[in-house]
Design an enzyme around this catalytic site. Structure first.
Site, mmCIF file in Angstrom:
data_model
loop_
_atom_site.group_PDB
_atom_site.id
_atom_site.type_symbol
_atom_site.label_atom_id
_atom_site.label_comp_id
_atom_site.label_asym_id
_atom_site.label_seq_id
_atom_site.Cartn_x
_atom_site.Cartn_y
_atom_site.Cartn_z
ATOM 1 N NE ARG A 1 -20.479 -21.258 13.967
ATOM 2 C CZ ARG A 1 -21.070 -20.984 12.800
ATOM 3 N NH1 ARG A 1 -20.604 -21.489 11.675
ATOM 4 N NH2 ARG A 1 -22.090 -20.168 12.733
ATOM 5 C CB SER B 1 -21.939 -20.259 20.873
ATOM 6 O OG SER B 1 -22.792 -19.243 20.430
ATOM 7 C CD GLU C 1 -18.859 -21.878 18.293
ATOM 8 O OE1 GLU C 1 -20.082 -22.050 18.227
ATOM 9 O OE2 GLU C 1 -18.313 -20.788 18.094
HETATM 10 C C1 LIG Z 1 -18.342 -12.591 22.405
HETATM 11 C C2 LIG Z 1 -18.014 -13.602 21.340
HETATM 12 C C3 LIG Z 1 -18.865 -13.772 20.256
HETATM 13 C C4 LIG Z 1 -18.550 -14.713 19.249
HETATM 14 N N1 LIG Z 1 -19.420 -14.857 18.205
HETATM 15 C C5 LIG Z 1 -19.142 -15.753 17.223
HETATM 16 C C6 LIG Z 1 -20.028 -15.919 16.117
HETATM 17 O O1 LIG Z 1 -21.053 -15.235 15.997
HETATM 18 N N2 LIG Z 1 -19.728 -16.850 15.184
HETATM 19 C C7 LIG Z 1 -18.592 -17.603 15.262
HETATM 20 O O2 LIG Z 1 -18.369 -18.427 14.363
HETATM 21 N N3 LIG Z 1 -17.726 -17.461 16.284
HETATM 22 C C8 LIG Z 1 -17.968 -16.557 17.262
HETATM 23 N N4 LIG Z 1 -17.110 -16.425 18.322
HETATM 24 C C9 LIG Z 1 -15.910 -17.284 18.406
HETATM 25 C C10 LIG Z 1 -14.625 -16.610 17.884
HETATM 26 O O3 LIG Z 1 -14.724 -15.227 17.899
HETATM 27 C C11 LIG Z 1 -14.257 -17.048 16.471
HETATM 28 O O4 LIG Z 1 -14.096 -18.435 16.418
HETATM 29 C C12 LIG Z 1 -12.967 -16.377 15.983
HETATM 30 O O5 LIG Z 1 -12.766 -16.644 14.612
HETATM 31 C C13 LIG Z 1 -11.731 -16.804 16.757
HETATM 32 O O6 LIG Z 1 -10.688 -15.957 16.348
HETATM 33 P P1 LIG Z 1 -9.406 -15.725 17.240
HETATM 34 O O7 LIG Z 1 -8.443 -14.928 16.411
HETATM 35 O O8 LIG Z 1 -9.774 -15.122 18.530
HETATM 36 O O9 LIG Z 1 -8.868 -17.206 17.412
HETATM 37 P P2 LIG Z 1 -8.205 -17.863 18.705
HETATM 38 O O10 LIG Z 1 -9.228 -17.985 19.772
HETATM 39 O O11 LIG Z 1 -6.946 -17.157 19.056
HETATM 40 O O12 LIG Z 1 -7.868 -19.310 18.153
HETATM 41 C C14 LIG Z 1 -8.884 -20.241 17.879
HETATM 42 C C15 LIG Z 1 -8.274 -21.480 17.209
HETATM 43 O O13 LIG Z 1 -7.781 -21.134 15.932
HETATM 44 C C16 LIG Z 1 -6.372 -21.374 15.862
HETATM 45 N N5 LIG Z 1 -5.807 -20.260 15.079
HETATM 46 C C17 LIG Z 1 -5.971 -18.935 15.263
HETATM 47 N N6 LIG Z 1 -5.335 -18.246 14.310
HETATM 48 C C18 LIG Z 1 -4.739 -19.159 13.511
HETATM 49 C C19 LIG Z 1 -3.929 -19.078 12.348
HETATM 50 N N7 LIG Z 1 -3.574 -17.911 11.794
HETATM 51 N N8 LIG Z 1 -3.491 -20.237 11.774
HETATM 52 C C20 LIG Z 1 -3.818 -21.444 12.307
HETATM 53 N N9 LIG Z 1 -4.570 -21.578 13.407
HETATM 54 C C21 LIG Z 1 -5.037 -20.447 13.995
HETATM 55 C C22 LIG Z 1 -5.890 -21.382 17.304
HETATM 56 O O14 LIG Z 1 -4.691 -22.129 17.445
HETATM 57 C C23 LIG Z 1 -7.071 -22.041 17.978
HETATM 58 O O15 LIG Z 1 -7.024 -23.427 17.764
HETATM 59 C C24 LIG Z 1 -17.378 -15.492 19.342
HETATM 60 C C25 LIG Z 1 -16.518 -15.314 20.450
HETATM 61 C C26 LIG Z 1 -16.840 -14.378 21.430
HETATM 62 C C27 LIG Z 1 -15.907 -14.184 22.590
#
Ligand SMILES: Cc1cc2nc3c(=O)[nH]c(=O)nc-3n(C[C@H](O)[C@H](O)[C@H](O)COP(=O)(O)OP(=O)(O)OC[C@H]3O[C@@H](n4cnc5c(N)ncnc54)[C@H](O)[C@@H]3O)c2cc1C
Length: 346
Positions: free
Chosen positions: A156, A233, A338
């Site tokens: 992670r 999580s 996380e």
């Molecule tokens: C219901 C649920 C289930 C989930 N299950 C999992 C799982 O099984 N495994 C897991 O690992 N995660 C899980 N997650 C967490 C999450 O979905 C992941 O971490 C996902 O990759 C975040 O993507 P996002 O586009 O929403 O990022 P955001 O939440 O928009 O951003 C997260 C971080 O990444 C940065 N960021 C985003 N895009 C970029 C980019 N293009 N360049 C630079 N920085 C960037 C943002 O600035 C921020 O710091 C879950 C979340 C939810 C709500």
């Protein structure tokens, strides 16, 4: 514009500026413009791993909305723009007969965020198949190609996590041109598929089994399911050395009975990973735990903290602190969050 409207947990105050960027040039330009004004920048993907303060973000939010999926000359090489919806990418690779992402079905957010915390689930993580990340370096003001070995991937985490120097523009994956999945490593998933650990089945079958398991845990975003109003999580599973594990085992036996076995997974170098959910439950915070201020534990998954509709970010952080301190007092293990916290600390 409130960031609550752009985060899956529905929390976060206003941003000073908000720029949606649907081209790569526009994305870089928006970041450069804010940088030249000396303004803080928050790169926003799907908002599924973000906890933003009630006060909001005093800077420019740049929302990644770039699109494009390209298949390379070598079979199995797929390059995805940062703004592509992750689960659609997974579904698309399976439909194209490619294995390697099937266990990562149903994870919300965008492709560009997947390298940030090395997204993983059910025995797979993106680090296993990423060949290269293309990113804009805000300090050097140039585009970099970072091979897997330079991304600092770990459990992670990655080189990108915790810093804001790089904006991920695209990610290249090397997948296996095979309709059969990678060997299924996760016992719960193997059981759901009715196979042994290490066996392979059609990727499409793995995807539907993963989606089924995830839905039962409230881990697939569903507006009709209030338990999915979360960031997934909230805590990472702690990695313990032998001495810390022995302390946890002694406490667990004293609290829960002499034959209590602490679950653990090998984390290499003599370390073990212990499920945070197991520690949280044994410390007295079960599924559905609700201190009554709007933030509660999901009724389906101990690790997911949920906004029941009326919560503020302060309520969420209060609940997270209570759980973290409870686990620390009970087991001497300090849980780490996380999600990425913006304007708040835990
Ligand atoms: C219901 C649920 C289930 C989930 N299950 C999992 C799982 O099984 N495994 C897991 O690992 N995660 C899980 N997650 C967490 C999450 O979905 C992941 O971490 C996902 O990759 C975040 O993507 P996002 O586009 O929403 O990022 P955001 O939440 O928009 O951003 C997260 C971080 O990444 C940065 N960021 C985003 N895009 C970029 C980019 N293009 N360049 C630079 N920085 C960037 C943002 O600035 C921020 O710091 C879950 C979340 C939810 C709500």
């Amino acid at each position: 514009m409130r960031l609550a409207d752009h985060t899956t947990i529905g929390l976060g105050g206003p941003a000073r500026g908000f720029v949606p960027a649907d081209t790569e040039a526009g994305l870089i330009e928006a970041v450069q413009a804010a940088d030249s004004r000396g303004e803080p920048v928050l790169i926003l993907g799907g908002g599924s791993n973000l906890v933003v303060a009630d006060e909001g973000f005093d800077g420019t939010v740049v929302q990644v909305a770039t699109r494009g999926v390209g298949h390379g000359t070598e079979p199995g090489l797929v390059t995805v723009a940062a703004g592509e919806e992750w689960d659609a990418v997974v579904a698309g690779t399976i439909a194209a007969g490619l294995a390697g992402l099937e266990c990562l079905s149903g994870i919300p957010g965008l492709a560009g965020a997947t390298p940030i915390q090395n997204v993983g689930a059910y025995g797979q993580e993106v680090a296993q198949v990423i060949t290269e990340v293309r990113a804009y370096d805000r300090k050097e003001q140039k585009i970099l190609f970072m091979p897997n070995g330079q991304c600092g991937f770990g459990y992670r985490t990655s080189f990108f996590r915790g810093g804001d120097r790089h904006v991920v523009l695209g990610v290249t994956f090397r997948l296996d041109p095979d309709p059969l999945s990678a060997p299924v490593r996760y016992p719960e998933l193997a059981a759901a598929l009715g196979i042994g650990v290490g066996e392979r089945v059609k990727c499409a079958d793995v995807r539907s089994a993963v989606l089924g398991l995830r839905r039962r845990k409230g881990m697939v975003i569903d507006p009709a399911d209030p338990d999915t109003r979360s960031v997934g999580s909230f805590f990472v599973n702690p990695v313990l050395d032998a001495a810390a594990l022995a302390r946890v085992e002694a406490t667990a036996r004293a609290r829960c009975g002499e034959d209590t076995k602490v679950p653990r997974f090998d984390a290499g170098d003599g370390m073990v990973k212990v499920p945070a959910a197991w520690l949280i439950e044994r410390a007295g915070f079960g599924k559905g735990y609700d201190p009554g201020h709007g933030a509660r534990i999901s009724a389906k998954h101990t690790l997911a903290l949920v906004n029941s509709g009326s919560a503020t970010t302060s309520d969420l952080i209060a609940l997270a602190s209570q759980i973290r301190d409870g686990v620390q007092d009970c087991f001497g293990v300090r849980l780490a969050p996380e999600p990425v916290l913006i304007g708040v600390t835990l």
